[in-house]
Scaffold this motif. Structure first.
Motif, PDB file in Angstrom:
ATOM      1  N   LEU A   1      31.056  30.283  52.168  1.00 57.73           N
ATOM      2  CA  LEU A   1      30.642  31.532  51.523  1.00 57.73           C
ATOM      3  C   LEU A   1      29.204  31.862  51.875  1.00 57.73           C
ATOM      4  CD1 LEU A   1      32.149  30.951  47.966  1.00 57.73           C
ATOM      5  CD2 LEU A   1      33.041  32.439  49.779  1.00 57.73           C
ATOM      6  N   PRO A   2      28.935  33.123  52.215  1.00 53.88           N
ATOM      7  CA  PRO A   2      27.560  33.502  52.488  1.00 53.88           C
ATOM      8  C   PRO A   2      26.752  33.521  51.207  1.00 53.88           C
ATOM      9  CG  PRO A   2      28.970  35.431  52.566  1.00 53.88           C
ATOM     10  CD  PRO A   2      29.889  34.217  52.409  1.00 53.88           C
ATOM     11  N   GLU A   3      25.489  33.342  51.321  1.00 51.50           N
ATOM     12  CA  GLU A   3      24.620  33.221  50.156  1.00 51.50           C
ATOM     13  C   GLU A   3      24.556  34.523  49.360  1.00 51.50           C
ATOM     14  OE1 GLU A   3      20.864  31.885  51.408  1.00 51.50           O
ATOM     15  OE2 GLU A   3      21.559  29.905  52.062  1.00 51.50           O
ATOM     16  N   THR A   4      24.829  35.671  49.991  1.00 52.59           N
ATOM     17  CA  THR A   4      24.738  36.950  49.276  1.00 52.59           C
ATOM     18  C   THR A   4      26.069  37.395  48.708  1.00 52.59           C
ATOM     19  OG1 THR A   4      25.126  38.128  51.342  1.00 52.59           O
ATOM     20  CG2 THR A   4      22.842  37.720  50.701  1.00 52.59           C
ATOM     21  N   SER A   5      27.136  36.585  48.861  1.00 46.73           N
ATOM     22  CA  SER A   5      28.445  37.013  48.379  1.00 46.73           C
ATOM     23  C   SER A   5      28.579  36.682  46.912  1.00 46.73           C
ATOM     24  CB  SER A   5      29.549  36.309  49.180  1.00 46.73           C
ATOM     25  OG  SER A   5      29.490  34.908  48.938  1.00 46.73           O
ATOM     26  N   CYS A   6      29.544  37.277  46.280  1.00 42.13           N
ATOM     27  CA  CYS A   6      29.789  37.086  44.843  1.00 42.13           C
ATOM     28  C   CYS A   6      30.258  35.664  44.558  1.00 42.13           C
ATOM     29  CB  CYS A   6      30.837  38.110  44.382  1.00 42.13           C
ATOM     30  SG  CYS A   6      30.248  39.783  44.374  1.00 42.13           S
ATOM     31  N   GLY A   7      31.068  35.072  45.440  1.00 44.90           N
ATOM     32  CA  GLY A   7      31.554  33.696  45.232  1.00 44.90           C
ATOM     33  C   GLY A   7      30.445  32.688  45.280  1.00 44.90           C
ATOM     34  N   TYR A   8      29.528  32.877  46.155  1.00 44.58           N
ATOM     35  CA  TYR A   8      28.399  31.957  46.252  1.00 44.58           C
ATOM     36  C   TYR A   8      27.556  32.030  45.005  1.00 44.58           C
ATOM     37  CZ  TYR A   8      24.151  29.746  47.962  1.00 44.58           C
ATOM     38  OH  TYR A   8      23.042  28.925  48.076  1.00 44.58           O
TER      39      TYR A   8
END
Length: 599
Positions: free
Chosen positions: A15-22
């Motif tokens: 998961l990218p750091e700016t995504s909601c899951g992260y």
């Protein structure tokens, strides 16, 4: 924890750091470290889920609104495109997108982008078409205003209303046809105005009037110096027509006036024998007598100044004529007497003429009526003289034949006519010609009697020859000729008897019986035609009563008892042709009777 829950204490490296899951994993790790209550965790996660749903909903609603707007724009563009096609009268335009959904390709933006250039092109064409309509309709309004006679009208674009729902080429062509008709009508009206103004200029030039003033009175715009468009309305055309008609009437009136004055001048000149050099001053007036009303006259030929000069000249000649009336009357009297003398007709009595001269001197007679009456009498005398020509020619032949008859009688009585002497041969030849002429006398007299009777029946009056009835002269001649023939026959019979009885020739020569001589000698002027009662001559004490005081000179019967005219008749009938014996016998004359100059 819903879709946002992940295994505790773990991170997903994908998961990218700016995504909601992260971010959710970071939050769970924090909660685990802190030891956050599960209930609180679920509450926070539920709030996050609601907030995300709201955000998505807003985004979906915004996307729906944008899609709806694009559909509306596309529909409006299609509708406007279709309206422009219909208003411009176009059936289709290359590159136009299809309106059927199953045939449409691409996204809404692509479809909108594809119709926008075609729509812009149609809008430009509409603007150009509107300009064409506005220009044509503006010209129509302008020319219509000129034809209606409106000197001021609104030329602003806002005053021209263009129906944008019908901008088809067919409608534009209708306006253009209407404009062309108006142009033609305008040109026709301008030609009519030009024709009227040219006619007014021509008439005014002839009449000596100012054409510019007359045209300006009709309307100021018709003046060439006005500098504005001419008024060509029906009212102006009617005024121009009435102006031309009035000028034509004035032209005809002046022409008739000058013709009347020219005729009066000619009559007065002829009456007073005016020399040509004095007539030349008004030759332009008398020259109009032969001009028809439709002829083009010279400039200035019908001016008021010319009419006034001609009227003044006629007035002057009238005054001069009054002073010369006696001379004119005597001249016409001599002319009348000359006509009567040449045709051996009755001449008006001298006392009657003297009475008229006295009336002229006293001023109690209308000069115009007198001259008119004299002219009428001269005309009647000429007409009667013309009707007598055929008879007078025969009378002259008869007179010449009687002279030959007289000479032949004298020649026959000459006992030396057959002697050989100088001139005897010529006399013999003349005697032969005279016998031929004398033998024609009976037929000539019969023809004269027939023609004279026909003339008298036609005119209901007696044919007079030097105041002697011609029929009476002819009948008297026939009687005397018959007596001479009978006398000659008796002499021949007596000679025959004496020859048989042996009587000497010298005793057989004797004079005619006394009965014949006595018959001729007893024939007096009234005895020859005892049954004929001569008309009593009468001399009027004043002017004979005629309408308008005119002088009917020929209607007056005159006396045949005048000594000079008796001598004429006696001389006519006392020629040797009427003698029955030698020169010593006296010829008888017939009684004379008078008739009027004209029936």
């Amino acid at each position: 924890m819903g879709p946002y829950q992940t295994p505790g204490g773990t991170r997903s490296p994908a998961l990218p750091e700016t995504s909601c899951g992260y971010l959710l994993q970071e939050l769970q790790m924090i909660w685990d470290e802190v030891g956050e209550d599960r209930f609180e965790r679920e509450k926070v996660l539920l709030d996050l889920e609601q907030e995300c749903i709201e955000v998505y909903r807003r985004k979906v609603d915004s996307a729906n609104i944008s899609r709806t707007r694009l559909h509306q724009q596309l529909a409006e563009a299609e509708a406007e495109f279709t309206h422009l096609l219909l208003s411009l009268g176009e059936r289709s335009l290359p590159g136009r997108p299809s309106k059927q959904p199953e045939k449409m390709s691409g996204t809404l933006k692509e479809q909108l982008d594809s119709i926008t250039p075609a729509l812009r092109e149609m809008q430009l064409r509409k603007e150009e078409r509107v300009k064409q309509f506005r220009a044509v309709q503006g010209q129509i309004q302008k020319i219509s205003a000129e034809i209606a006679g409106q000197s001021v009208y609104d030329e602003s674009p806002s005053s021209i209303i263009v129906n944008e729902n019908d901008l088809s080429l067919k409608k534009l062509e209708e306006y253009q046809n209407e404009l062309q008709k108006l142009h033609n009508e305008k040109n026709d009206r301008l030609q009519q105005v030009e024709k009227y103004t040219d006619r007014i200029h021509s008439l005014c030039t002839t009449l000596g009037m100012d054409s510019s003033t007359i045209i300006t009175k009709v309307h100021p715009t018709l003046n060439e110096l006005c500098g504005i468009s001419k008024n060509i309305s029906d009212v102006i055309l009617a005024k121009l027509d009435s102006t031309v008609v009035s000028l034509e009437e004035e032209r005809l009136k002046r022409l008739e006036k000058l013709k009347y004055l020219g005729k009066a001048l000619t009559n007065l000149w002829n009456l007073m024998d005016t020399p040509y050099k004095d007539r030349r001053t008004f030759s332009h007036v008398t020259g109009l007598l032969s001009v028809s009303p439709m002829d083009v006259l010279e400039p200035g030929s019908l001016t008021l100044n010319i009419i006034q000069q001609a009227e003044a000249e006629v007035k002057r000649l009238d005054q001069l004529k009054a002073s010369k009336m006696k001379e004119l009357f005597v001249k016409k009297q001599n002319e009348l007497e000359e006509i009567c003398h040449r045709s051996h007709m009755e001449i008006p009595s001298r006392p009657e003429m003297d009475n008229i001269l006295n009336l002229i001197n006293s001023g109690e007679i209308d000069h115009a009526d007198l001259l008119m009456s004299m002219d009428e009498q001269i005309a009647r005398a000429r007409e009667e003289a013309s009707s007598r020509n055929a008879i007078m020619e025969k009378v002259e032949k008869w007179v010449l034949a009687r002279d030959e008859e007289r000479w032949l009688e004298e020649y026959n009585r000459d006992e030396n006519r057959y002697s050989v002497s100088r001139g005897a041969y010529r006399n013999l030849k003349r005697a032969e010609r005279a016998r031929v002429t004398v033998n024609k006398i009976p037929a000539l007299v019969d023809l004269l009697i027939a023609k004279t009777k026909s003339w008298e029946e036609e005119r209901k009056k007696v044919f007079l020859y030097d105041e002697v009835p011609l029929l009476a002269m002819l009948e008297e001649y026939n009687v005397l000729r018959q007596e001479r023939e009978e006398e000659k026959q008796k002499q021949r019979d007596q000679k025959k008897v004496q020859s048989q009885a042996g009587v000497e020739p010298e005793n057989s020569i004797r004079s005619r019986p006394g009965t014949s001589s006595r018959r001729l000698s007893n024939r007096s002027l009234n005895g020859v035609f005892g049954n004929a009662s001569p008309l009593n001559g009468r001399i009027p004490s004043g002017i004979p009563q005629l309408e308008s005081n005119s002088i009917n000179l020929g209607a007056q019967t005159t006396s045949f008892r005048k000594e000079g005219r008796k001598k004429k008749a006696q001389k006519m009938l006392s020629r040797p042709g009427f003698m029955t014996n030698g020169k010593d016998e006296t010829a008888s004359v017939v009684s004379t009777c008078s008739g009027p100059l004209s029936p």
